[in-house]
Scaffold this active site. Sequence first.
Site, PDB file in Angstrom:
ATOM      1  N   ASP A 135     -70.774 118.187  83.631  1.00 47.35           N
ATOM      2  CA  ASP A 135     -70.430 119.599  83.411  1.00 47.35           C
ATOM      3  C   ASP A 135     -71.387 120.515  84.178  1.00 47.35           C
ATOM      4  O   ASP A 135     -70.997 121.551  84.723  1.00 47.35           O
ATOM      5  CB  ASP A 135     -70.502 119.960  81.924  1.00 47.35           C
ATOM      6  CG  ASP A 135     -69.491 119.205  81.086  1.00 47.35           C
ATOM      7  OD1 ASP A 135     -68.812 118.312  81.619  1.00 47.35           O
ATOM      8  OD2 ASP A 135     -69.385 119.519  79.885  1.00 47.35           O
ATOM      9  N   ASP A 152     -83.542 121.867  83.596  1.00 47.28           N
ATOM     10  CA  ASP A 152     -84.667 120.949  83.396  1.00 47.28           C
ATOM     11  C   ASP A 152     -84.425 119.746  84.305  1.00 47.28           C
ATOM     12  O   ASP A 152     -83.580 118.900  84.007  1.00 47.28           O
ATOM     13  CB  ASP A 152     -84.719 120.514  81.930  1.00 47.28           C
ATOM     14  CG  ASP A 152     -85.793 119.464  81.685  1.00 47.28           C
ATOM     15  OD1 ASP A 152     -86.541 119.142  82.635  1.00 47.28           O
ATOM     16  OD2 ASP A 152     -85.870 118.973  80.557  1.00 47.28           O
ATOM     17  N   HIS A 194     -81.781 124.887  79.806  1.00 44.20           N
ATOM     18  CA  HIS A 194     -81.935 123.629  79.081  1.00 44.20           C
ATOM     19  C   HIS A 194     -83.095 123.773  78.084  1.00 44.20           C
ATOM     20  O   HIS A 194     -83.899 124.709  78.180  1.00 44.20           O
ATOM     21  CB  HIS A 194     -82.162 122.475  80.055  1.00 44.20           C
ATOM     22  CG  HIS A 194     -80.892 122.090  80.766  1.00 44.20           C
ATOM     23  ND1 HIS A 194     -80.859 121.654  82.062  1.00 44.20           N
ATOM     24  CD2 HIS A 194     -79.606 122.124  80.325  1.00 44.20           C
ATOM     25  CE1 HIS A 194     -79.591 121.404  82.392  1.00 44.20           C
ATOM     26  NE2 HIS A 194     -78.825 121.692  81.368  1.00 44.20           N
ATOM     27  N   SER A 217     -72.164 125.690  72.989  1.00 45.08           N
ATOM     28  CA  SER A 217     -73.379 125.071  73.489  1.00 45.08           C
ATOM     29  C   SER A 217     -73.033 124.221  74.714  1.00 45.08           C
ATOM     30  O   SER A 217     -71.917 123.695  74.812  1.00 45.08           O
ATOM     31  CB  SER A 217     -73.996 124.205  72.391  1.00 45.08           C
ATOM     32  OG  SER A 217     -75.219 123.670  72.839  1.00 45.08           O
ATOM     33  N   GLY A 218     -73.998 124.099  75.621  1.00 42.24           N
ATOM     34  CA  GLY A 218     -73.736 123.376  76.872  1.00 42.24           C
ATOM     35  C   GLY A 218     -73.110 122.001  76.677  1.00 42.24           C
ATOM     36  O   GLY A 218     -72.038 121.714  77.238  1.00 42.24           O
ATOM     37  N   HIS A 245     -74.415 115.873  79.346  1.00 41.36           N
ATOM     38  CA  HIS A 245     -73.270 116.542  79.968  1.00 41.36           C
ATOM     39  C   HIS A 245     -73.546 116.858  81.439  1.00 41.36           C
ATOM     40  O   HIS A 245     -73.130 117.889  81.947  1.00 41.36           O
ATOM     41  CB  HIS A 245     -72.931 117.809  79.188  1.00 41.36           C
ATOM     42  CG  HIS A 245     -74.082 118.771  79.052  1.00 41.36           C
ATOM     43  ND1 HIS A 245     -75.307 118.433  78.518  1.00 41.36           N
ATOM     44  CD2 HIS A 245     -74.203 120.081  79.398  1.00 41.36           C
ATOM     45  CE1 HIS A 245     -76.114 119.471  78.549  1.00 41.36           C
ATOM     46  NE2 HIS A 245     -75.468 120.484  79.083  1.00 41.36           N
ATOM     47  N   ARG A 295     -71.412 123.509  91.254  1.00 39.24           N
ATOM     48  CA  ARG A 295     -70.455 123.387  92.364  1.00 39.24           C
ATOM     49  C   ARG A 295     -69.568 124.626  92.459  1.00 39.24           C
ATOM     50  O   ARG A 295     -69.334 125.161  93.550  1.00 39.24           O
ATOM     51  CB  ARG A 295     -69.602 122.130  92.176  1.00 39.24           C
ATOM     52  CG  ARG A 295     -68.555 121.963  93.239  1.00 39.24           C
ATOM     53  CD  ARG A 295     -67.681 120.733  93.046  1.00 39.24           C
ATOM     54  NE  ARG A 295     -66.575 120.807  93.977  1.00 39.24           N
ATOM     55  CZ  ARG A 295     -65.447 121.478  93.748  1.00 39.24           C
ATOM     56  NH1 ARG A 295     -65.271 122.106  92.600  1.00 39.24           N
ATOM     57  NH2 ARG A 295     -64.511 121.537  94.666  1.00 39.24           N
ATOM     58  N   THR A 306     -78.828 129.097  74.028  1.00 39.73           N
ATOM     59  CA  THR A 306     -79.561 130.025  74.897  1.00 39.73           C
ATOM     60  C   THR A 306     -79.262 131.462  74.483  1.00 39.73           C
ATOM     61  O   THR A 306     -80.181 132.283  74.333  1.00 39.73           O
ATOM     62  CB  THR A 306     -79.150 129.818  76.372  1.00 39.73           C
ATOM     63  OG1 THR A 306     -79.379 128.458  76.741  1.00 39.73           O
ATOM     64  CG2 THR A 306     -79.940 130.726  77.301  1.00 39.73           C
ATOM     65  N   ASP A 347     -70.919 124.994  79.482  1.00 36.52           N
ATOM     66  CA  ASP A 347     -71.024 125.081  80.953  1.00 36.52           C
ATOM     67  C   ASP A 347     -69.627 125.175  81.572  1.00 36.52           C
ATOM     68  O   ASP A 347     -69.399 125.925  82.516  1.00 36.52           O
ATOM     69  CB  ASP A 347     -71.741 123.853  81.522  1.00 36.52           C
ATOM     70  CG  ASP A 347     -73.145 123.701  80.991  1.00 36.52           C
ATOM     71  OD1 ASP A 347     -74.101 123.910  81.745  1.00 36.52           O
ATOM     72  OD2 ASP A 347     -73.284 123.374  79.795  1.00 36.52           O
ATOM     73  N   LYS A 387     -86.062 126.907  77.489  1.00 34.22           N
ATOM     74  CA  LYS A 387     -85.648 127.997  76.610  1.00 34.22           C
ATOM     75  C   LYS A 387     -86.737 129.075  76.509  1.00 34.22           C
ATOM     76  O   LYS A 387     -86.445 130.269  76.527  1.00 34.22           O
ATOM     77  CB  LYS A 387     -85.341 127.467  75.201  1.00 34.22           C
ATOM     78  CG  LYS A 387     -84.095 126.562  75.100  1.00 34.22           C
ATOM     79  CD  LYS A 387     -82.802 127.309  75.125  1.00 34.22           C
ATOM     80  CE  LYS A 387     -81.617 126.507  74.601  1.00 34.22           C
ATOM     81  NZ  LYS A 387     -81.147 125.404  75.420  1.00 34.22           N
ATOM     82  N   THR A 438     -74.621 130.238  77.285  1.00 32.85           N
ATOM     83  CA  THR A 438     -74.257 129.099  76.450  1.00 32.85           C
ATOM     84  C   THR A 438     -74.849 129.331  75.056  1.00 32.85           C
ATOM     85  O   THR A 438     -75.764 130.133  74.880  1.00 32.85           O
ATOM     86  CB  THR A 438     -74.782 127.793  77.068  1.00 32.85           C
ATOM     87  OG1 THR A 438     -76.141 127.985  77.480  1.00 32.85           O
ATOM     88  CG2 THR A 438     -73.937 127.381  78.276  1.00 32.85           C
ATOM     89  N   GLY A 439     -74.320 128.592  74.075  1.00 36.60           N
ATOM     90  CA  GLY A 439     -74.573 128.909  72.669  1.00 36.60           C
ATOM     91  C   GLY A 439     -76.010 129.098  72.249  1.00 36.60           C
ATOM     92  O   GLY A 439     -76.383 130.170  71.744  1.00 36.60           O
TER      93      GLY A 439
HETATM   94  O1  LIG Z   1     -76.992 122.569  77.894  1.00 43.63           O
HETATM   95  C1  LIG Z   1     -77.021 123.679  78.376  1.00 43.63           C
HETATM   96  C2  LIG Z   1     -76.659 123.904  79.782  1.00 43.63           C
HETATM   97  O2  LIG Z   1     -76.244 122.742  80.443  1.00 43.63           O
HETATM   98  C3  LIG Z   1     -77.430 124.838  77.578  1.00 43.63           C
HETATM   99  O3  LIG Z   1     -76.760 124.845  76.350  1.00 43.63           O
HETATM  100  P1  LIG Z   1     -77.391 125.619  75.120  1.00 43.63           P
HETATM  101  O4  LIG Z   1     -77.689 126.999  75.579  1.00 43.63           O
HETATM  102  O5  LIG Z   1     -76.345 125.607  74.050  1.00 43.63           O
HETATM  103  O6  LIG Z   1     -78.629 124.869  74.735  1.00 43.63           O
END
Ligand SMILES: O=C(CO)COP(=O)(O)O
Length: 140
Positions: free
Chosen positions: A90, A80, A8, A54-55, A87, A96, A37, A60, A12, A34-35
């Site tokens: 997600d 975090d 999150h 991206s999450g 989301h 889970r 990250t 996710d 980062k 994820t994007g």
């Molecule tokens: O939101 C995230 C995981 O839930 C991370 O997404 P990003 O890596 O795109 O910020």
Amino acid sequence: MNIALIAHDKKKTDIVNFSIAYTSILKQHNLFATGTTGLKISEATGLDVHRFKSGPLGGDQQIGARIADNEMDIVIFLRDPLTAQPHEPDISALLRLCDVYQIPLATNLGGAEVLIRALEDGYLNWRDIIKDKKQEGNEE
Ligand SMILES: O=C(CO)COP(=O)(O)O
């Protein structure tokens, strides 16, 4: 091994520093993220990272789908816990699925360090056995 790296926004910096510290181990594996990250990790380390969306836009869930298909061996997800996420469903679904499929999961830096060292020392080699079994058609 296939490793998912997710963080999150407020985590980062932690995941980037983690990736720098363990580049020599991570580069021996297939990395997914994820994007955002993934972008930050590859910029900081030069590591080759397959980036999903991206999450908040479904990343996710894409990683969750890989878990359900037995294609992800380790998930490092620096969450975090102090900030609401749009989301959240997600995120819960991804965590889970890690439990459903017994995928080693770390949700904070302390756990991530233990996992990466366990990986280096061979404690996660059982994942290869599970994947081999699937290829033999022993799994649904
Ligand atoms: O939101 C995230 C995981 O839930 C991370 O997404 P990003 O890596 O795109 O910020």
